[in-house]
Design an enzyme around this catalytic site. Structure first.
Site, PDB file in Angstrom:
ATOM      1  N   ASP A 151       4.787  -6.692  44.515  1.00  0.00           N
ATOM      2  CA  ASP A 151       5.769  -6.803  43.426  1.00  0.00           C
ATOM      3  C   ASP A 151       6.788  -7.869  43.804  1.00  0.00           C
ATOM      4  O   ASP A 151       7.246  -7.903  44.959  1.00  0.00           O
ATOM      5  CB  ASP A 151       6.553  -5.490  43.249  1.00  0.00           C
ATOM      6  CG  ASP A 151       5.696  -4.344  42.769  1.00  0.00           C
ATOM      7  OD1 ASP A 151       4.545  -4.606  42.378  1.00  0.00           O
ATOM      8  OD2 ASP A 151       6.180  -3.195  42.793  1.00  0.00           O
ATOM      9  N   PRO A 194      -9.608  -2.604  46.739  1.00  0.00           N
ATOM     10  CA  PRO A 194      -8.173  -2.685  46.403  1.00  0.00           C
ATOM     11  C   PRO A 194      -7.288  -2.539  47.642  1.00  0.00           C
ATOM     12  O   PRO A 194      -6.266  -3.222  47.767  1.00  0.00           O
ATOM     13  CB  PRO A 194      -7.964  -1.510  45.439  1.00  0.00           C
ATOM     14  CG  PRO A 194      -9.303  -1.200  44.892  1.00  0.00           C
ATOM     15  CD  PRO A 194     -10.302  -1.562  45.958  1.00  0.00           C
ATOM     16  N   GLN A 196      -8.169  -3.331  50.756  1.00  0.00           N
ATOM     17  CA  GLN A 196      -8.283  -4.581  51.527  1.00  0.00           C
ATOM     18  C   GLN A 196      -7.315  -5.624  50.984  1.00  0.00           C
ATOM     19  O   GLN A 196      -6.636  -6.325  51.725  1.00  0.00           O
ATOM     20  CB  GLN A 196      -9.703  -5.139  51.448  1.00  0.00           C
ATOM     21  CG  GLN A 196     -10.755  -4.283  52.134  1.00  0.00           C
ATOM     22  CD  GLN A 196     -12.133  -4.901  51.978  1.00  0.00           C
ATOM     23  OE1 GLN A 196     -12.292  -6.110  52.021  1.00  0.00           O
ATOM     24  NE2 GLN A 196     -13.143  -4.066  51.795  1.00  0.00           N
ATOM     25  N   CYS A 385      24.646  23.593  33.725  1.00  0.00           N
ATOM     26  CA  CYS A 385      25.501  22.481  33.301  1.00  0.00           C
ATOM     27  C   CYS A 385      25.625  22.448  31.777  1.00  0.00           C
ATOM     28  O   CYS A 385      26.281  23.322  31.227  1.00  0.00           O
ATOM     29  CB  CYS A 385      24.998  21.173  33.908  1.00  0.00           C
ATOM     30  SG  CYS A 385      26.336  19.974  34.057  1.00  0.00           S
ATOM     31  N   GLY A 387      23.633  23.579  29.833  1.00  0.00           N
ATOM     32  CA  GLY A 387      23.156  24.920  29.466  1.00  0.00           C
ATOM     33  C   GLY A 387      24.284  25.939  29.441  1.00  0.00           C
ATOM     34  O   GLY A 387      24.338  26.804  28.562  1.00  0.00           O
ATOM     35  N   GLN A 389      27.478  25.104  28.991  1.00  0.00           N
ATOM     36  CA  GLN A 389      28.369  24.674  27.913  1.00  0.00           C
ATOM     37  C   GLN A 389      27.840  25.148  26.551  1.00  0.00           C
ATOM     38  O   GLN A 389      28.603  25.613  25.699  1.00  0.00           O
ATOM     39  CB  GLN A 389      28.515  23.137  27.938  1.00  0.00           C
ATOM     40  CG  GLN A 389      29.135  22.637  29.257  1.00  0.00           C
ATOM     41  CD  GLN A 389      29.201  21.113  29.367  1.00  0.00           C
ATOM     42  OE1 GLN A 389      28.726  20.389  28.495  1.00  0.00           O
ATOM     43  NE2 GLN A 389      29.786  20.626  30.450  1.00  0.00           N
ATOM     44  N   HIS A 511      25.010  22.387  39.539  1.00  0.00           N
ATOM     45  CA  HIS A 511      23.542  22.261  39.566  1.00  0.00           C
ATOM     46  C   HIS A 511      22.976  22.967  40.796  1.00  0.00           C
ATOM     47  O   HIS A 511      22.805  22.345  41.843  1.00  0.00           O
ATOM     48  CB  HIS A 511      23.135  20.779  39.611  1.00  0.00           C
ATOM     49  CG  HIS A 511      23.393  20.046  38.346  1.00  0.00           C
ATOM     50  ND1 HIS A 511      22.412  19.837  37.399  1.00  0.00           N
ATOM     51  CD2 HIS A 511      24.519  19.480  37.868  1.00  0.00           C
ATOM     52  CE1 HIS A 511      22.930  19.157  36.382  1.00  0.00           C
ATOM     53  NE2 HIS A 511      24.205  18.927  36.643  1.00  0.00           N
ATOM     54  N   GLU A 513      20.092  23.792  41.425  1.00  0.00           N
ATOM     55  CA  GLU A 513      18.740  23.323  41.772  1.00  0.00           C
ATOM     56  C   GLU A 513      18.729  22.273  42.878  1.00  0.00           C
ATOM     57  O   GLU A 513      17.723  22.101  43.552  1.00  0.00           O
ATOM     58  CB  GLU A 513      18.022  22.799  40.519  1.00  0.00           C
ATOM     59  CG  GLU A 513      18.524  21.471  39.950  1.00  0.00           C
ATOM     60  CD  GLU A 513      19.688  21.610  38.963  1.00  0.00           C
ATOM     61  OE1 GLU A 513      20.405  22.635  39.013  1.00  0.00           O
ATOM     62  OE2 GLU A 513      19.890  20.674  38.155  1.00  0.00           O
TER      63      GLU A 513
HETATM   64  N1  GLN Z   1      26.794  16.332  29.207  1.00  0.00           N
HETATM   65  C1  GLN Z   1      27.483  17.361  29.907  1.00  0.00           C
HETATM   66  C2  GLN Z   1      28.682  16.831  30.675  1.00  0.00           C
HETATM   67  O1  GLN Z   1      28.759  15.666  30.960  1.00  0.00           O
HETATM   68  C3  GLN Z   1      26.558  18.110  30.839  1.00  0.00           C
HETATM   69  C4  GLN Z   1      26.033  17.292  31.964  1.00  0.00           C
HETATM   70  C5  GLN Z   1      24.850  17.907  32.646  1.00  0.00           C
HETATM   71  O2  GLN Z   1      24.183  18.785  32.086  1.00  0.00           O
HETATM   72  N2  GLN Z   1      24.518  17.422  33.806  1.00  0.00           N
HETATM   73  O3  GLN Z   1      29.567  17.577  31.006  1.00  0.00           O
END
Ligand code: GLN
Length: 539
Positions: A151, A194, A196, A385, A387, A389, A511, A513
């Site tokens: 690339d 490929p 090589q 997050c 979710g 809200q 978050h 996760e």
């Molecule tokens: N958009 C929302 C905020 O900025 C939630 C961000 C998110 O889910 N990471 O607060």
């Protein structure tokens, strides 16, 4: 650079998406299991300073580290496999390299000189290669070079790798080239050409790979291995077969079987510090592959057509599922397809519902319908997050009766801004790296679902958002049964919302996760799965 630190560079050839990140993480795991301290870094060839400004469809999830760096999702694999944290220094882009060099030029650091790709850009790349090895903290630094050999945009990185061989000296430097051996059905043959060609490209750039890791759908017969060794100029025992695996978590054991770690150690003259120990890992795999129960969980979001957008959430379910020996059938459902007419046909089969993080208005109303369904039908709910809200907005509209309640992100003129821009965000006019990012403390309410999950009341989690719960509505919301069970001890910012009269309804502004690893499954995910199991039993 730390004199004793060994550097391993991983390049990729033939095609992208061969899983360099997983190979890097697996090799890191194997070396770690032999007692070495290891870190992994990724160099990405694109011009964005970091992936924070990229749409998830472009590049998958943006992974956030403790120090608030917005990074490539491969760093998530590094943390999940190695159980160590990474930082801004572990992910560098071409954009950041050029930005650093140009800033230095403006300061006058190169006064009188023409600033050029070689040596200025390559020097900047190399000083970033060596940064994590400086203080001798790591025995081994593994560097993944993003993109494919050949690339145009990765050329300066490849040139810097060539130069690094001479900086580091023999025995301290190793290149592993990850490549693809395609199978041609019509000819019934595995093809080496490929590979090589891609090794030839590396050689043209002055780099002789020391080890070839060959992705393949079929075992490599001895004659194919011999051919690869001969044409690519590597030792026969350094042609490593990497068969497609059932799970990414099988790859460390597959690579061990193929002796990748032994080849690396012999070339770098490293002798094992301890007996290789992968017992915890095998124990995890055993539980992952022998579940005693099963649940179906819906992940409702707007980026579902590219599951990589939710990489860390998906992996968190794998870790937490294994912890409770439960197979999690994760259904990715587009929130755009959910409305007030069809929601029950979309959601009825789910034992638990997760509303995902996200930005912007698209698919927002579908998320509101989803939360309403979970709240009213007592289905375990986990909001992350955005979710969380959405959960607050749904509750404000349908329980408090504030019909037009919203986030100012979706409706700047809403009469009830239950979610609003954080104070410090109001003066920000640049988009890159300016959200509330990284690790912040959170105090949990005793006896809450969250405190029960974590088993303590002081936690730290990672963040990535601009909007927050508007504390002016706290009394009203709590009086009707939605309780703020987690708050930032310094700012009072609400981090967790739970519903009182519900089996398991938890929304988090952070978050969780990002901190789930194979050896440390995230407690909220574990409890959410358990709640889904209980819900399934009651159905
Ligand atoms: N958009 C929302 C905020 O900025 C939630 C961000 C998110 O889910 N990471 O607060």
């Amino acid at each position: 650079m730390g004199q004793s630190t060994k550097y391993i560079f991983i390049t990729g050839g033939v095609t992208s998406s061969l899983g360099k990140g997983i190979i890097a993480a697996s090799l890191g795991k194997l070396l770690q299991s032999r007692g070495f301290s290891v870190t992994i870094q990724k160099f990405d060839p694109y011009l964005n300073i970091d992936p924070g400004t990229l749409n998830p469809y472009e590049h998958g999830e943006c992974y956030v580290t403790d120090d608030g760096a917005e990074t490539d999702l491969d760093l998530g694999h590094y943390e999940r496999f190695l159980n160590v944290t990474t930082s801004q220094s572990n992910n560098i882009t071409t954009g950041r390299i050029y930005n650093n060099v140009i800033t230095k030029e403006r300061k006058g650091e190169f006064l009188g000189k023409t600033v050029q790709v070689i040596p200025h850009i390559t020097d900047e790349i190399k000083s970033n290669f060596y940064k994590l090895g400086h203080d001798g903290k790591y025995d081994v630094v593994i560097t993944e070079i993003g993109g494919c050999v050949g690339d145009i945009e990765s050329l300066p990185f490849i040139e810097a790798v060539r130069q690094a061989r001479w900086d580091l000296g023999p025995g301290n430097f190793l290149v592993i080239h990850l490549t693809l051996i395609p199978y041609l059905k019509a000819a019934k043959e595995l093809k080496t050409k490929p590979t090589q060609h891609s090794v030839k490209q590396l050689l043209e750039a002055g780099i002789q790979p020391d080890i070839l890791v060959c992705r393949t759908e079929y075992h490599l017969p001895p004659d194919v291995k011999k051919k690869l060794a001969l044409f690519c100029n590597v030792q026969l025992n350094s042609v490593i077969e990497a068969m497609d695996a059932e799970s990414i978590y099988d790859v460390p054991l597959l690579m061990k079987k193929e002796k990748l770690d032994e080849r690396v150690m012999s070339k770098l003259k490293l002798s094992s510090k301890t007996h290789a120990d992968l017992e915890d890992w095998k124990d995890f795999l055993g539980r992952l592959k022998n579940p005693t129960q099963e649940v179906t969980i819906g992940l409702i979001g707007k980026y579902v057509s590219l599951p990589d957008s939710y990489k860390s959430i998906i992996e968190s379910f794998t870790h937490a599922g294994a912890a409770v020996e439960c197979k999690v059938n994760l259904k990715l459902i587009s929130s755009e397809e959910i409305n007030s007419e069809n929601f029950s046909s979309k959601l009825d089969e789910l034992d638990g519902i997760l509303v995902a993080p996200g930005f912007g208005e698209r698919g927002f109303e579908g998320k509101i319908e989803t939360v309403r369904y979970a709240r009213e039908n007592q289905v375990p709910f986990f909001g992350i997050c955005l979710g969380m809200q959405v959960a607050v907005i749904e509750f404000s509209r349908n329980v408090l009766g504030l019909e037009e309640a919203n986030s100012t992100e979706m409706d700047p003129k809403t009469p009830h801004p239950v979610i609003g821009l954080m104070e410090e965000q109001k003066k920000i006019d640049q988009m890159g790296g300016t959200m509330r990012l990284g690790s912040y403390a959170c105090d949990l309410k005793k006896g809450s679902k969250a405190a029960l999950a974590y088993g303590k009341t002081k936690i730290q989690e990672r963040h990535r958002h601009r909007y927050e719960f508007n504390n002016e509505y706290l009394e009203q919301v709590e009086s009707k049964g939605m309780i703020a069970t987690g708050k930032n001890p310094n700012t009072g910012l609400v981090e967790i919302m739970e519903l009182k009269n519900h089996p398991w309804f938890v929304g988090v502004q952070f978050h969780p996760e990002y901190k789930s690893t194979v050896l440390n499954p995230q407690p909220l995910f574990v409890k959410f799965i358990q709640a889904a199991i209980d819900n399934k039993k009651q159905k």
